[in-house]
Design an enzyme around this catalytic site. Structure first.
Site, PDB file in Angstrom:
ATOM      1  N   GLU A 239       1.052  -1.459  -0.131  1.00  0.00           N
ATOM      2  CA  GLU A 239       0.065  -0.158  -0.073  1.00  0.00           C
ATOM      3  C   GLU A 239       0.574   1.025   0.305  1.00  0.00           C
ATOM      4  O   GLU A 239       1.621   1.350   0.396  1.00  0.00           O
ATOM      5  CB  GLU A 239      -1.082   0.236   1.057  1.00  0.00           C
ATOM      6  CG  GLU A 239      -2.182  -0.417   0.782  1.00  0.00           C
ATOM      7  CD  GLU A 239      -3.111  -0.769   2.157  1.00  0.00           C
ATOM      8  OE1 GLU A 239      -4.026  -0.958   2.196  1.00  0.00           O
ATOM      9  OE2 GLU A 239      -2.471  -0.908   3.570  1.00  0.00           O
TER      10      GLU A 239
ATOM     11  N   CYS B 162       3.162   7.943   0.497  1.00  0.00           N
ATOM     12  CA  CYS B 162       4.172   8.182   1.668  1.00  0.00           C
ATOM     13  C   CYS B 162       4.627   6.357   1.048  1.00  0.00           C
ATOM     14  O   CYS B 162       3.375   5.458   0.673  1.00  0.00           O
ATOM     15  CB  CYS B 162       3.268   7.351   3.027  1.00  0.00           C
ATOM     16  SG  CYS B 162       4.428   6.538   3.833  1.00  0.00           S
TER      17      CYS B 162
ATOM     18  N   CYS C  83       7.672  -6.877   8.624  1.00  0.00           N
ATOM     19  CA  CYS C  83       8.953  -6.229   8.866  1.00  0.00           C
ATOM     20  C   CYS C  83       9.350  -7.315  10.142  1.00  0.00           C
ATOM     21  O   CYS C  83       9.146  -7.578  11.103  1.00  0.00           O
ATOM     22  CB  CYS C  83       8.327  -4.288   9.670  1.00  0.00           C
ATOM     23  SG  CYS C  83       9.450  -3.787  10.567  1.00  0.00           S
TER      24      CYS C  83
ATOM     25  N   CYS D  75       8.108  -3.643  16.810  1.00  0.00           N
ATOM     26  CA  CYS D  75       7.924  -2.440  17.380  1.00  0.00           C
ATOM     27  C   CYS D  75       6.254  -2.488  18.211  1.00  0.00           C
ATOM     28  O   CYS D  75       5.322  -2.932  17.077  1.00  0.00           O
ATOM     29  CB  CYS D  75       7.846  -0.789  16.927  1.00  0.00           C
ATOM     30  SG  CYS D  75       9.162  -0.649  16.142  1.00  0.00           S
TER      31      CYS D  75
ATOM     32  N   CYS E 210       2.818  -1.275  16.827  1.00  0.00           N
ATOM     33  CA  CYS E 210       2.775  -1.052  15.267  1.00  0.00           C
ATOM     34  C   CYS E 210       1.810  -2.400  14.760  1.00  0.00           C
ATOM     35  O   CYS E 210       2.833  -3.473  14.892  1.00  0.00           O
ATOM     36  CB  CYS E 210       4.893  -0.734  15.044  1.00  0.00           C
ATOM     37  SG  CYS E 210       4.446  -1.380  12.757  1.00  0.00           S
TER      38      CYS E 210
ATOM     39  N   GLU F 215      11.665  -1.763   7.401  1.00  0.00           N
ATOM     40  CA  GLU F 215      12.633  -0.537   8.011  1.00  0.00           C
ATOM     41  C   GLU F 215      13.664  -0.182   6.880  1.00  0.00           C
ATOM     42  O   GLU F 215      14.516  -1.109   6.543  1.00  0.00           O
ATOM     43  CB  GLU F 215      13.420  -1.564   9.053  1.00  0.00           C
ATOM     44  CG  GLU F 215      14.892  -0.702   9.378  1.00  0.00           C
ATOM     45  CD  GLU F 215      14.523   0.705   9.741  1.00  0.00           C
ATOM     46  OE1 GLU F 215      14.124   1.517  10.762  1.00  0.00           O
ATOM     47  OE2 GLU F 215      15.838   1.607   9.249  1.00  0.00           O
TER      48      GLU F 215
ATOM     49  N   SER G 214      12.668   7.806   6.911  1.00  0.00           N
ATOM     50  CA  SER G 214      12.579   6.930   8.464  1.00  0.00           C
ATOM     51  C   SER G 214      13.388   6.302   8.999  1.00  0.00           C
ATOM     52  O   SER G 214      13.106   4.993   7.831  1.00  0.00           O
ATOM     53  CB  SER G 214      10.950   7.159   8.550  1.00  0.00           C
ATOM     54  OG  SER G 214      11.074   7.589   9.602  1.00  0.00           O
TER      55      SER G 214
ATOM     56  N   CYS H  55      -2.496   5.974  10.364  1.00  0.00           N
ATOM     57  CA  CYS H  55      -1.498   5.834  10.693  1.00  0.00           C
ATOM     58  C   CYS H  55      -2.086   4.205  10.998  1.00  0.00           C
ATOM     59  O   CYS H  55      -2.402   3.945  11.971  1.00  0.00           O
ATOM     60  CB  CYS H  55      -0.338   5.988  12.098  1.00  0.00           C
ATOM     61  SG  CYS H  55      -0.109   8.188  12.115  1.00  0.00           S
TER      62      CYS H  55
HETATM   63  S1  SF4 Z   1       7.651   1.179  13.071  1.00  0.00           S
HETATM   64 FE1  SF4 Z   1       8.577   0.062  11.549  1.00  0.00          FE
HETATM   65  S2  SF4 Z   1      10.172  -0.357  12.243  1.00  0.00           S
HETATM   66 FE2  SF4 Z   1       8.983  -1.067  13.807  1.00  0.00          FE
HETATM   67  S3  SF4 Z   1       6.994  -2.549  13.320  1.00  0.00           S
HETATM   68 FE3  SF4 Z   1       6.795  -1.469  12.301  1.00  0.00          FE
HETATM   69  S4  SF4 Z   1       7.532  -0.631  10.339  1.00  0.00           S
HETATM   70 FE4  SF4 Z   1       8.695  -1.760  11.379  1.00  0.00          FE
END
Ligand code: SF4
Length: 380
Positions: free
Chosen positions: A92, A105, A112, A116, A119, A168, A199, A340
């Protein structure tokens, strides 16, 4: 043997390949212009190429584009695309228009590894890195959909690119760096280094390279000013603790009139106290900074809540009073779940990705007055 994709090649690489296939050198430059200035990818539409030149392209290049699985347009102008890659994985990308700029974006990985805890994407295992071509394709397809290929001097409908989507970027430098170079090529799409923001969650060994090799804006997903809090919400902090991260950022080659953007998600009772705010002020002291506070988007099963509006204001006021430029993000694209951490809620059944930071902020000016809106990560 797999053929290299047209969108993943620099002008020099494309020229070598096409000349090697028998095309005259000046024609290779014309192909680049068709693709990156005129927005034309199909050889049959490149009207100044001979039949033989078109055959060379088809012979040596992968010309397939990701398909558009879904396009959703929100009432406020935000557009979300779901792009399907050749292997079936979907990605996306989100377009956020504003008065003075418009930003795409983009994502750098499918899934990933970093988990985190705040997230939603972090709950999805890494499938693979995106290729440079797939990264450039997100921008190319968005510009195509926006009818934004109108020659070098035309006003841009898509002016900025932020690497704040899934993944990342500094765990995929072998594809992200070439993709950024392709997007920045002045003879092609010509995004200036000020118009691109990368980022990172804090991959310390690669941070210097972003400044030296790319010169683009750097945003750091900090989210906590001390090891105890940060390790609890971002496992990467065990590998690269706050002190190591700060030392890398202090060594970052910051261009004139630029600043570091610090992403700070506001998690109720976790990282949002006055003490955290004061520690943050101290931590970034002396670094030209923008702290981008992000009210947490609660997703199903998330272990955190969002800080109250009063807490967010109090936190912002401490930073503001200390002279730190601070913004509080305002959600965009709510009616299509483009905000977000929300994208995957809608699309997870389809094996897609989500973006964390595609939204707009309110900027605090002097004395905590909200003065204008702009996109996270932009520094100009
Ligand atoms: S915030 Fe970014 S680095 Fe952290 S788990 Fe989500 S996608 Fe991965």
């Amino acid at each position: 043997m797999t053929k290299p994709h047209l969108l993943g090649l620099s002008l020099a690489q494309l020229t070598d390949l096409l000349v090697g296939g028998g095309m005259p050198k000046f024609r290779a430059a014309q192909v680049w212009d068709w693709v990156h200035v005129k927005g034309v990818l199909a050889p049959e539409d490149m009207t100044n190429l001979s039949k033989g030149d078109r055959a060379v392209m088809a012979e040596v290049l992968d010309l397939r584009l990701p398909s558009v699985s879904v396009e959703q347009r929100a009432a406020d102008g935000v557009i979300k695309w779901l792009f399907k890659m050749a292997d079936g994985h979907e990605v996306e990308s989100v377009y956020i228009p504003e008065e003075t700029r418009s930003t795409l974006c983009v994502s750098s990985q499918i899934g990933c590894t970093l988990t985190c805890r705040f997230c939603h994407t972090g709950t999805q295992a890494l499938a693979r890195n995106l290729t440079a071509a797939e990264i450039v394709a997100q921008v190319w397809l968005a510009r195509k959909a926006l009818s934004d290929f109108n020659g070098k001097d035309a006003a841009r409908k898509l002016s900025n690119v932020v690497f704040m989507g899934m993944g990342e970027p500094l765990y995929n430098t072998e594809n992200v760096f070439p993709a950024i170079h392709i997007l920045m090529d002045e003879k092609g799409q010509g995004f200036g280094s000020r118009k691109i923001t990368l980022s990172t969650s804090g991959v310390v060994p690669e941070i210097t390279r972003v400044g030296e090799e790319l010169g683009v804006n750097l945003a750091v997903s900090l989210h906590a000013p001390d090891d105890e809090t940060r390790t609890a919400i971002m496992p990467i902090n065990k590998k690269y603790p706050v002190a190591a991260l700060m030392s890398a950022v202090r060594g970052f080659k910051l261009k004139e009139r630029r600043r570091i953007t610090w992403e700070y998600v506001m998690l109720d009772g976790i990282n949002d106290s006055d003490a955290h705010a004061r520690k943050l002020v101290k931590l970034i002291e002396g670094i030209p900074s923008l702290v981008n506070m992000i009210p947490f988007n609660v997703w199903p099963g998330s272990p955190f809540g969002c800080s109250s509006p009063e807490r967010i204001d109090a936190f912002a006021a401490i930073l503001d009073k200390a002279g730190v430029h601070v913004t509080v993000r305002k959600t965009r694209g709510e009616d299509i779940l483009a905000a977000c951490g929300q994208l995957r809620s809608e699309t997870s059944k389809r094996n897609t990705i989500s973006l964390q930071y595609p939204s707009v902020v309110a900027v605090y000016g002097n004395e905590g007055q909200k003065t204008r809106v702009h996109i996270s990560g932009d520094t100009d």
